[in-house]
Write a protein that holds these residues in place. Sequence first.
Motif, PDB file in Angstrom:
ATOM      1  N   ALA A 116       0.942  -1.166   0.108  1.00  0.00           N
ATOM      2  CA  ALA A 116       0.059  -0.015   0.129  1.00  0.00           C
ATOM      3  C   ALA A 116       0.830   1.205  -0.029  1.00  0.00           C
ATOM      4  O   ALA A 116       2.015   1.454   0.716  1.00  0.00           O
ATOM      5  CB  ALA A 116      -0.911   0.081   1.213  1.00  0.00           C
ATOM      6  N   LYS A 117       0.381   2.404  -0.887  1.00  0.00           N
ATOM      7  CA  LYS A 117       1.359   3.427  -0.775  1.00  0.00           C
ATOM      8  C   LYS A 117       0.968   4.592   0.308  1.00  0.00           C
ATOM      9  O   LYS A 117      -0.244   4.917   0.641  1.00  0.00           O
ATOM     10  CB  LYS A 117       1.029   4.192  -2.112  1.00  0.00           C
ATOM     11  N   TYR A 118       1.897   5.056   0.954  1.00  0.00           N
ATOM     12  CA  TYR A 118       1.851   6.120   1.960  1.00  0.00           C
ATOM     13  C   TYR A 118       1.689   7.384   0.937  1.00  0.00           C
ATOM     14  O   TYR A 118       2.505   7.737   0.284  1.00  0.00           O
ATOM     15  CB  TYR A 118       3.327   6.245   2.463  1.00  0.00           C
ATOM     16  N   LEU A 119       0.425   8.068   1.037  1.00  0.00           N
ATOM     17  CA  LEU A 119       0.101   9.169   0.255  1.00  0.00           C
ATOM     18  C   LEU A 119       0.773  10.463   0.470  1.00  0.00           C
ATOM     19  O   LEU A 119       1.211  10.503   1.604  1.00  0.00           O
ATOM     20  CB  LEU A 119      -1.409   9.362   0.788  1.00  0.00           C
ATOM     21  N   ASP A 120       1.312  10.974  -0.680  1.00  0.00           N
ATOM     22  CA  ASP A 120       2.061  11.949  -0.652  1.00  0.00           C
ATOM     23  C   ASP A 120       3.395  11.825  -0.257  1.00  0.00           C
ATOM     24  O   ASP A 120       4.296  12.734  -0.583  1.00  0.00           O
ATOM     25  CB  ASP A 120       1.533  13.328   0.227  1.00  0.00           C
ATOM     26  N   ALA A 121       3.870  10.670   0.100  1.00  0.00           N
ATOM     27  CA  ALA A 121       5.371  10.505   0.655  1.00  0.00           C
ATOM     28  C   ALA A 121       6.191   9.976  -0.858  1.00  0.00           C
ATOM     29  O   ALA A 121       5.625   9.344  -1.566  1.00  0.00           O
ATOM     30  CB  ALA A 121       5.427   9.421   1.523  1.00  0.00           C
ATOM     31  N   VAL A 122       7.257  10.361  -0.937  1.00  0.00           N
ATOM     32  CA  VAL A 122       8.266  10.067  -2.279  1.00  0.00           C
ATOM     33  C   VAL A 122       9.529   9.589  -1.837  1.00  0.00           C
ATOM     34  O   VAL A 122      10.116   8.980  -2.672  1.00  0.00           O
ATOM     35  CB  VAL A 122       8.469  11.664  -2.868  1.00  0.00           C
ATOM     36  N   SER A 123      10.098   9.711  -0.636  1.00  0.00           N
ATOM     37  CA  SER A 123      11.327   8.956  -0.456  1.00  0.00           C
ATOM     38  C   SER A 123      11.586   8.569   1.111  1.00  0.00           C
ATOM     39  O   SER A 123      10.874   8.981   1.899  1.00  0.00           O
ATOM     40  CB  SER A 123      12.645   9.872  -0.760  1.00  0.00           C
ATOM     41  N   VAL A 124      12.544   7.519   1.411  1.00  0.00           N
ATOM     42  CA  VAL A 124      12.830   7.177   2.534  1.00  0.00           C
ATOM     43  C   VAL A 124      14.170   7.394   2.895  1.00  0.00           C
ATOM     44  O   VAL A 124      15.058   7.073   1.846  1.00  0.00           O
ATOM     45  CB  VAL A 124      12.430   5.585   2.901  1.00  0.00           C
ATOM     46  N   THR A 125      14.604   7.608   4.178  1.00  0.00           N
ATOM     47  CA  THR A 125      15.789   7.825   4.480  1.00  0.00           C
ATOM     48  C   THR A 125      16.351   7.017   5.640  1.00  0.00           C
ATOM     49  O   THR A 125      15.486   6.900   6.648  1.00  0.00           O
ATOM     50  CB  THR A 125      16.206   9.380   5.028  1.00  0.00           C
ATOM     51  N   PRO A 126      17.554   6.184   5.436  1.00  0.00           N
ATOM     52  CA  PRO A 126      18.033   5.984   4.173  1.00  0.00           C
ATOM     53  C   PRO A 126      17.464   4.963   3.223  1.00  0.00           C
ATOM     54  O   PRO A 126      16.398   4.301   3.699  1.00  0.00           O
ATOM     55  CB  PRO A 126      19.469   5.459   4.912  1.00  0.00           C
ATOM     56  N   ALA A 127      17.897   4.765   2.092  1.00  0.00           N
ATOM     57  CA  ALA A 127      17.216   3.881   1.214  1.00  0.00           C
ATOM     58  C   ALA A 127      17.742   2.436   1.618  1.00  0.00           C
ATOM     59  O   ALA A 127      18.935   2.039   1.470  1.00  0.00           O
ATOM     60  CB  ALA A 127      17.702   4.220  -0.274  1.00  0.00           C
ATOM     61  N   LEU A 128      17.067   1.601   2.290  1.00  0.00           N
ATOM     62  CA  LEU A 128      17.651   0.249   2.393  1.00  0.00           C
ATOM     63  C   LEU A 128      17.868  -0.514   1.609  1.00  0.00           C
ATOM     64  O   LEU A 128      17.250  -0.566   0.396  1.00  0.00           O
ATOM     65  CB  LEU A 128      16.550  -0.519   3.704  1.00  0.00           C
ATOM     66  N   THR A 129      18.764  -1.251   1.330  1.00  0.00           N
ATOM     67  CA  THR A 129      19.254  -2.352   0.604  1.00  0.00           C
ATOM     68  C   THR A 129      18.223  -3.529   0.706  1.00  0.00           C
ATOM     69  O   THR A 129      17.631  -3.679   1.736  1.00  0.00           O
ATOM     70  CB  THR A 129      20.656  -2.761   0.795  1.00  0.00           C
ATOM     71  N   ASN A 130      18.286  -4.370  -0.322  1.00  0.00           N
ATOM     72  CA  ASN A 130      17.554  -5.681  -0.264  1.00  0.00           C
ATOM     73  C   ASN A 130      17.818  -6.372   0.995  1.00  0.00           C
ATOM     74  O   ASN A 130      16.878  -6.960   1.789  1.00  0.00           O
ATOM     75  CB  ASN A 130      17.726  -6.425  -1.664  1.00  0.00           C
ATOM     76  N   ASP A 131      18.945  -6.735   1.194  1.00  0.00           N
ATOM     77  CA  ASP A 131      19.653  -7.725   2.267  1.00  0.00           C
ATOM     78  C   ASP A 131      19.071  -6.962   3.854  1.00  0.00           C
ATOM     79  O   ASP A 131      18.607  -7.638   4.822  1.00  0.00           O
ATOM     80  CB  ASP A 131      20.896  -7.837   2.406  1.00  0.00           C
ATOM     81  N   GLN A 132      19.168  -5.684   3.901  1.00  0.00           N
ATOM     82  CA  GLN A 132      18.662  -4.836   5.089  1.00  0.00           C
ATOM     83  C   GLN A 132      17.075  -5.056   5.220  1.00  0.00           C
ATOM     84  O   GLN A 132      16.749  -5.336   6.192  1.00  0.00           O
ATOM     85  CB  GLN A 132      19.299  -3.287   4.911  1.00  0.00           C
ATOM     86  N   ILE A 133      16.204  -4.859   4.177  1.00  0.00           N
ATOM     87  CA  ILE A 133      14.994  -5.116   4.325  1.00  0.00           C
ATOM     88  C   ILE A 133      14.551  -6.311   4.816  1.00  0.00           C
ATOM     89  O   ILE A 133      14.001  -6.931   5.654  1.00  0.00           O
ATOM     90  CB  ILE A 133      14.222  -4.836   3.194  1.00  0.00           C
ATOM     91  N   ILE A 134      15.420  -7.524   4.173  1.00  0.00           N
ATOM     92  CA  ILE A 134      14.872  -8.971   4.533  1.00  0.00           C
ATOM     93  C   ILE A 134      15.455  -9.038   5.884  1.00  0.00           C
ATOM     94  O   ILE A 134      14.553  -9.942   6.737  1.00  0.00           O
ATOM     95  CB  ILE A 134      15.880  -9.828   3.567  1.00  0.00           C
ATOM     96  N   ALA A 135      16.460  -8.533   6.616  1.00  0.00           N
ATOM     97  CA  ALA A 135      17.074  -8.990   7.771  1.00  0.00           C
ATOM     98  C   ALA A 135      15.962  -8.234   8.742  1.00  0.00           C
ATOM     99  O   ALA A 135      15.599  -8.689   9.936  1.00  0.00           O
ATOM    100  CB  ALA A 135      18.436  -8.236   7.979  1.00  0.00           C
ATOM    101  N   ALA A 136      15.412  -6.872   8.312  1.00  0.00           N
ATOM    102  CA  ALA A 136      14.417  -6.200   9.330  1.00  0.00           C
ATOM    103  C   ALA A 136      12.951  -7.113   9.401  1.00  0.00           C
ATOM    104  O   ALA A 136      12.638  -7.181  10.471  1.00  0.00           O
ATOM    105  CB  ALA A 136      14.130  -4.949   8.467  1.00  0.00           C
ATOM    106  N   LEU A 137      12.767  -7.802   8.168  1.00  0.00           N
ATOM    107  CA  LEU A 137      11.179  -8.356   8.206  1.00  0.00           C
ATOM    108  C   LEU A 137      11.530  -9.756   9.022  1.00  0.00           C
ATOM    109  O   LEU A 137      10.775 -10.185   9.589  1.00  0.00           O
ATOM    110  CB  LEU A 137      10.960  -8.795   6.758  1.00  0.00           C
TER     111      LEU A 137
END
Length: 448
Positions: A297-318
């Motif tokens: 689902a999209k966060y309305l009006d939001a355009v970017s995230v700081t920092p941009a997480l890598t694929n490995d970082q997202i997997i580790a977080a999940l």
Amino acid sequence: MAGGTWTKQDKVRPGVYINFTSESQRGLSIGSRGVVAICEPMSWGPVGKVMEVEAGADTTPFCGYPIYTAQARFLQEIFKGSDRTNGATKVLLYRPAASSSVQATVTEGQMTATALYPGVRGNDITIVVTEQADAEGTFDVQTVVDGAVVDTQTAKNVEELKANGWVTFSGSGALAETAGVKLATGADGTVETAAYTTFLSNIEAYDFDILIYDGDDSTVQAAMVNFVERIANTQGRYSQLVAYGLNVPDSRFVINVCSDITGISFADGTTLTGKQLCWWVGGTEAGANYNESLTYAKYLDAVSVTPALTNDQIIAALQAGKFVVFAENGAVKVDSDINSLTTFTADISKPYQKNRVIRTLHTIANDLYMQFSESFIGVVDNNATGRDLFKAVIVGYLQEMQANNAIQNFEPDDVDVLPGDEIDAVVINLRIQPVDAAEKLYITITVA
């Protein structure tokens, strides 16, 4: 001819005996979601009171500012929703007490004006006293906030002035004209940890779907985790906590916003911190229906995230049970709509990590608790007929959930309503299979 009503067929005289009755309305309906509770330090508003703020309402009476201002940004985000789900429908807003908070005040002649509430917002209030041209000794007294007149009174003496939504008046004697005097010395003060304990005591009497904590005090975090788990386990009232950077809560009752995310940027150039991301996550989780998932689902009006997480970082977080958002093609999306549960057992298995499943289970549990309490307990007989009524309404309720794609493969035999060990006890067993959204698509393309 005889007539009247009848209880049993024992009348002596011929006649027409009529009873008036209504078709039973006893049943179960699927409850709505959308209520958020939050304890938010503010610069205006009553202290220590739970305020009910409906979506679309003017937020000024509650926090001192319109919803489009930075000071009311937390409410704007809670009510915002995603590109496919609603935000909160109601916020249970609580302003905690703060040490060293001060009400703004000003004295001009015989008149003293004092802000209705403590906080720096009171410093934005101006009092203008103007003598009427055709009535000597009679004055118009205006309360002005941010250049807008919010209250006008006509009086000759200070004693005649009445409090309004912004200030109280005190003093005695004749009024005197002034082009405008501004209140000063208002201060927000410091919110101590104990104020959140008081909040939890106050909010326990209310029903809500999501509790938001946007701070980083580990003592408060632990208290809030304990709170949502306690009211579920001891009172049968189910909700979830949304907080940021918790230390391995491992709970289906807690959505742990990933602390690797430090900021969110929006199309209008504004930014929010990672902790402030809890506002949108909490509001959107509350507003999502029991049969909706926020994955992608999209966060309305939001355009970017700081920092941009890598694929490995997202997997580790999940894998650590963290709620992650990511940026893609100029939009910010939820990666996977999960809670913080990471330890799975035979009773609490992996599907419990998915928030759509939790929404379904919480909806069922809360509906059964509330509606049985209101219409069944102490009313329905504990015999075969009464237990059949229990089963009939539960089956009808679950069939409606199945029709709305919340559960699947449900059959009436999946509900057992049995006599308990004591004369007033009923045991109900339900077997359901929640539906989750399709998230992982494995595609094979064969070229002939």
